[in-house]
Write a protein that holds these residues in place. Structure first.
Motif, PDB file in Angstrom:
ATOM      1  N   LEU A  53       0.819  -1.212   0.000  1.00  0.00           N
ATOM      2  CA  LEU A  53       0.000   0.000   0.000  1.00  0.00           C
ATOM      3  C   LEU A  53       0.855   1.264   0.000  1.00  0.00           C
ATOM      4  O   LEU A  53       0.548   2.235  -0.699  1.00  0.00           O
ATOM      5  CB  LEU A  53      -0.938   0.009   1.209  1.00  0.00           C
ATOM      6  N   LEU A  54       1.920   1.249   0.777  1.00  0.00           N
ATOM      7  CA  LEU A  54       2.793   2.426   0.824  1.00  0.00           C
ATOM      8  C   LEU A  54       3.484   2.654  -0.516  1.00  0.00           C
ATOM      9  O   LEU A  54       3.595   3.788  -0.980  1.00  0.00           O
ATOM     10  CB  LEU A  54       3.821   2.281   1.942  1.00  0.00           C
ATOM     11  N   ASN A  55       3.946   1.585  -1.152  1.00  0.00           N
ATOM     12  CA  ASN A  55       4.574   1.731  -2.477  1.00  0.00           C
ATOM     13  C   ASN A  55       3.572   2.214  -3.503  1.00  0.00           C
ATOM     14  O   ASN A  55       3.896   3.029  -4.355  1.00  0.00           O
ATOM     15  CB  ASN A  55       5.193   0.406  -2.927  1.00  0.00           C
ATOM     16  N   ASP A  56       2.333   1.716  -3.428  1.00  0.00           N
ATOM     17  CA  ASP A  56       1.280   2.132  -4.355  1.00  0.00           C
ATOM     18  C   ASP A  56       0.964   3.610  -4.159  1.00  0.00           C
ATOM     19  O   ASP A  56       0.787   4.348  -5.125  1.00  0.00           O
ATOM     20  CB  ASP A  56       0.027   1.275  -4.134  1.00  0.00           C
ATOM     21  N   ALA A  57       0.931   4.056  -2.901  1.00  0.00           N
ATOM     22  CA  ALA A  57       0.652   5.473  -2.625  1.00  0.00           C
ATOM     23  C   ALA A  57       1.778   6.349  -3.160  1.00  0.00           C
ATOM     24  O   ALA A  57       1.539   7.421  -3.702  1.00  0.00           O
ATOM     25  CB  ALA A  57       0.474   5.695  -1.132  1.00  0.00           C
ATOM     26  N   GLU A  58       3.026   5.893  -3.020  1.00  0.00           N
ATOM     27  CA  GLU A  58       4.155   6.656  -3.540  1.00  0.00           C
ATOM     28  C   GLU A  58       4.083   6.750  -5.054  1.00  0.00           C
ATOM     29  O   GLU A  58       4.358   7.792  -5.635  1.00  0.00           O
ATOM     30  CB  GLU A  58       5.469   6.011  -3.111  1.00  0.00           C
ATOM     31  N   LYS A  59       3.701   5.653  -5.726  1.00  0.00           N
ATOM     32  CA  LYS A  59       3.578   5.672  -7.183  1.00  0.00           C
ATOM     33  C   LYS A  59       2.474   6.624  -7.616  1.00  0.00           C
ATOM     34  O   LYS A  59       2.619   7.346  -8.592  1.00  0.00           O
ATOM     35  CB  LYS A  59       3.286   4.261  -7.706  1.00  0.00           C
ATOM     36  N   ASP A  60       1.342   6.616  -6.890  1.00  0.00           N
ATOM     37  CA  ASP A  60       0.235   7.508  -7.221  1.00  0.00           C
ATOM     38  C   ASP A  60       0.648   8.966  -7.115  1.00  0.00           C
ATOM     39  O   ASP A  60       0.334   9.766  -7.987  1.00  0.00           O
ATOM     40  CB  ASP A  60      -0.973   7.239  -6.314  1.00  0.00           C
ATOM     41  N   THR A  61       1.368   9.310  -6.048  1.00  0.00           N
ATOM     42  CA  THR A  61       1.778  10.704  -5.896  1.00  0.00           C
ATOM     43  C   THR A  61       2.814  11.073  -6.949  1.00  0.00           C
ATOM     44  O   THR A  61       2.781  12.174  -7.487  1.00  0.00           O
ATOM     45  CB  THR A  61       2.344  10.979  -4.490  1.00  0.00           C
ATOM     46  N   ALA A  62       3.704  10.154  -7.285  1.00  0.00           N
ATOM     47  CA  ALA A  62       4.699  10.436  -8.327  1.00  0.00           C
ATOM     48  C   ALA A  62       4.007  10.623  -9.679  1.00  0.00           C
ATOM     49  O   ALA A  62       4.357  11.517 -10.443  1.00  0.00           O
ATOM     50  CB  ALA A  62       5.727   9.307  -8.402  1.00  0.00           C
ATOM     51  N   LEU A  63       3.011   9.783  -9.963  1.00  0.00           N
ATOM     52  CA  LEU A  63       2.278   9.902 -11.214  1.00  0.00           C
ATOM     53  C   LEU A  63       1.513  11.213 -11.269  1.00  0.00           C
ATOM     54  O   LEU A  63       1.523  11.911 -12.289  1.00  0.00           O
ATOM     55  CB  LEU A  63       1.313   8.717 -11.379  1.00  0.00           C
ATOM     56  N   THR A  64       0.884  11.587 -10.179  1.00  0.00           N
ATOM     57  CA  THR A  64       0.141  12.845 -10.133  1.00  0.00           C
ATOM     58  C   THR A  64       1.075  14.028 -10.336  1.00  0.00           C
ATOM     59  O   THR A  64       0.757  14.954 -11.083  1.00  0.00           O
ATOM     60  CB  THR A  64      -0.592  12.973  -8.787  1.00  0.00           C
ATOM     61  N   GLU A  65       2.231  13.995  -9.694  1.00  0.00           N
ATOM     62  CA  GLU A  65       3.201  15.070  -9.861  1.00  0.00           C
ATOM     63  C   GLU A  65       3.703  15.138 -11.298  1.00  0.00           C
ATOM     64  O   GLU A  65       3.850  16.221 -11.861  1.00  0.00           O
ATOM     65  CB  GLU A  65       4.373  14.881  -8.900  1.00  0.00           C
ATOM     66  N   ALA A  66       3.948  13.983 -11.910  1.00  0.00           N
ATOM     67  CA  ALA A  66       4.417  13.955 -13.298  1.00  0.00           C
ATOM     68  C   ALA A  66       3.349  14.490 -14.247  1.00  0.00           C
ATOM     69  O   ALA A  66       3.660  15.226 -15.188  1.00  0.00           O
ATOM     70  CB  ALA A  66       4.808  12.530 -13.696  1.00  0.00           C
ATOM     71  N   GLN A  67       2.090  14.122 -13.999  1.00  0.00           N
ATOM     72  CA  GLN A  67       1.014  14.626 -14.840  1.00  0.00           C
ATOM     73  C   GLN A  67       0.864  16.136 -14.700  1.00  0.00           C
ATOM     74  O   GLN A  67       0.644  16.839 -15.684  1.00  0.00           O
ATOM     75  CB  GLN A  67      -0.300  13.928 -14.494  1.00  0.00           C
ATOM     76  N   LEU A  69       3.248  18.239 -13.892  1.00  0.00           N
ATOM     77  CA  LEU A  69       4.404  18.834 -14.559  1.00  0.00           C
ATOM     78  C   LEU A  69       4.214  18.822 -16.076  1.00  0.00           C
ATOM     79  O   LEU A  69       4.484  19.815 -16.753  1.00  0.00           O
ATOM     80  CB  LEU A  69       5.679  18.084 -14.173  1.00  0.00           C
ATOM     81  N   ALA A  70       3.713  17.705 -16.600  1.00  0.00           N
ATOM     82  CA  ALA A  70       3.471  17.624 -18.042  1.00  0.00           C
ATOM     83  C   ALA A  70       2.418  18.646 -18.467  1.00  0.00           C
ATOM     84  O   ALA A  70       2.542  19.269 -19.524  1.00  0.00           O
ATOM     85  CB  ALA A  70       3.022  16.210 -18.419  1.00  0.00           C
ATOM     86  N   GLY A  71       1.387  18.818 -17.657  1.00  0.00           N
ATOM     87  CA  GLY A  71       0.355  19.806 -17.968  1.00  0.00           C
ATOM     88  C   GLY A  71       0.924  21.217 -17.996  1.00  0.00           C
ATOM     89  O   GLY A  71       0.588  22.013 -18.881  1.00  0.00           O
ATOM     90  N   ARG A  72       1.792  21.523 -17.042  1.00  0.00           N
ATOM     91  CA  ARG A  72       2.418  22.858 -17.032  1.00  0.00           C
ATOM     92  C   ARG A  72       3.308  23.059 -18.257  1.00  0.00           C
ATOM     93  O   ARG A  72       3.311  24.127 -18.866  1.00  0.00           O
ATOM     94  CB  ARG A  72       3.211  23.058 -15.742  1.00  0.00           C
ATOM     95  N   TRP A  73       4.073  22.024 -18.644  1.00  0.00           N
ATOM     96  CA  TRP A  73       4.917  22.130 -19.832  1.00  0.00           C
ATOM     97  C   TRP A  73       4.073  22.290 -21.082  1.00  0.00           C
ATOM     98  O   TRP A  73       4.433  23.047 -21.992  1.00  0.00           O
ATOM     99  CB  TRP A  73       5.835  20.919 -19.960  1.00  0.00           C
ATOM    100  N   GLU A  74       2.967  21.568 -21.148  1.00  0.00           N
ATOM    101  CA  GLU A  74       2.091  21.675 -22.307  1.00  0.00           C
ATOM    102  C   GLU A  74       1.502  23.080 -22.417  1.00  0.00           C
ATOM    103  O   GLU A  74       1.469  23.669 -23.502  1.00  0.00           O
ATOM    104  CB  GLU A  74       0.967  20.639 -22.207  1.00  0.00           C
ATOM    105  N   GLU A  75       1.063  23.637 -21.295  1.00  0.00           N
ATOM    106  CA  GLU A  75       0.547  25.004 -21.293  1.00  0.00           C
ATOM    107  C   GLU A  75       1.619  25.983 -21.753  1.00  0.00           C
ATOM    108  O   GLU A  75       1.355  26.883 -22.554  1.00  0.00           O
ATOM    109  CB  GLU A  75       0.060  25.395 -19.896  1.00  0.00           C
ATOM    110  N   LYS A  76       2.828  25.808 -21.246  1.00  0.00           N
ATOM    111  CA  LYS A  76       3.933  26.689 -21.621  1.00  0.00           C
ATOM    112  C   LYS A  76       4.236  26.560 -23.110  1.00  0.00           C
ATOM    113  O   LYS A  76       4.490  27.562 -23.796  1.00  0.00           O
ATOM    114  CB  LYS A  76       5.169  26.341 -20.786  1.00  0.00           C
ATOM    115  N   TYR A  77       4.198  25.329 -23.635  1.00  0.00           N
ATOM    116  CA  TYR A  77       4.459  25.105 -25.056  1.00  0.00           C
ATOM    117  C   TYR A  77       3.447  25.848 -25.918  1.00  0.00           C
ATOM    118  O   TYR A  77       3.822  26.566 -26.849  1.00  0.00           O
ATOM    119  CB  TYR A  77       4.424  23.603 -25.369  1.00  0.00           C
ATOM    120  N   PHE A  78       2.159  25.680 -25.611  1.00  0.00           N
ATOM    121  CA  PHE A  78       1.137  26.336 -26.416  1.00  0.00           C
ATOM    122  C   PHE A  78       1.198  27.853 -26.263  1.00  0.00           C
ATOM    123  O   PHE A  78       0.939  28.592 -27.211  1.00  0.00           O
ATOM    124  CB  PHE A  78      -0.253  25.798 -26.077  1.00  0.00           C
ATOM    125  N   GLU A  79       1.579  28.313 -25.084  1.00  0.00           N
ATOM    126  CA  GLU A  79       1.755  29.755 -24.880  1.00  0.00           C
ATOM    127  C   GLU A  79       2.873  30.279 -25.770  1.00  0.00           C
ATOM    128  O   GLU A  79       2.735  31.327 -26.410  1.00  0.00           O
ATOM    129  CB  GLU A  79       2.068  30.019 -23.412  1.00  0.00           C
TER     130      GLU A  79
END
Length: 154
Positions: A53-67, A69-79
């Motif tokens: 459960l702890l490893n799964d929670a860490e993966k979820d938070t890492a995935l959320t952070e990566a998503q 970050l990707a969203g911010r980069w995408e916004e910056k790209y289109f800007e």
């Protein structure tokens, strides 16, 4: 079902290991060799579940952070594209894509196969029925394309 925080799970994990009177390393080695008493085996299987459960929670938070970050980069790209692409170049690109858009819109049916109409019925229904929805969307898309071509030719 109860929900626990990662800190609560860590505390429960430490308590389970301490309740066996063994260290985590000794528990792990005995579990690998299948040399645990039944109560220790139960505690160890619970510890393994908590680790999962702890490893799964860490993966979820890492995935959320990566998503995020990707969203911010995408916004910056289109800007940046909007800021540095000249208007004439964007208009030329739009004009080159208009024929393909028109062909795509023409693949939609022009009328409802049952009612030969496309007008919406009230505010709660997009078209006369489910089969009329693509026809209604075609009419709206044609209006938008016509407005774009009129705007560019004017």
């Amino acid at each position: 079902m109860t929900a626990k925080t990662p800190e609560g799970l860590q505390a429960q994990r430490a308590q389970l290991i301490a309740s066996t009177g063994l260290t985590e390393e000794v528990l792990r080695k005995r579990a690998e060799a299948f040399q645990l008493y039944p109560e220790h085996a139960d505690a160890w299987s619970t510890v393994e579940g908590i680790d999962y459960l702890l490893n799964d929670a860490e993966k979820d938070t890492a995935l959320t952070e990566a998503q995020a970050l990707a969203g911010r980069w995408e916004e910056k790209y289109f800007e940046m594209v909007e800021k540095y692409t000249p208007v004439a170049q964007r208009d030329a690109a739009l004009q080159s894509h208009l024929p393909a858009l028109r062909r795509a819109v023409e693949t939609l049916p022009a009328k409802c196969m049952y009612h030969d109409e496309t007008h919406p019925h009230g505010t709660w229904r997009e078209a006369c029925c489910d089969t009329g929805v693509p026809a209604r969307r075609r009419a709206l898309a044609e209006e938008a394309l016509n407005a774009l071509t009129k705007e560019k030719t004017a």
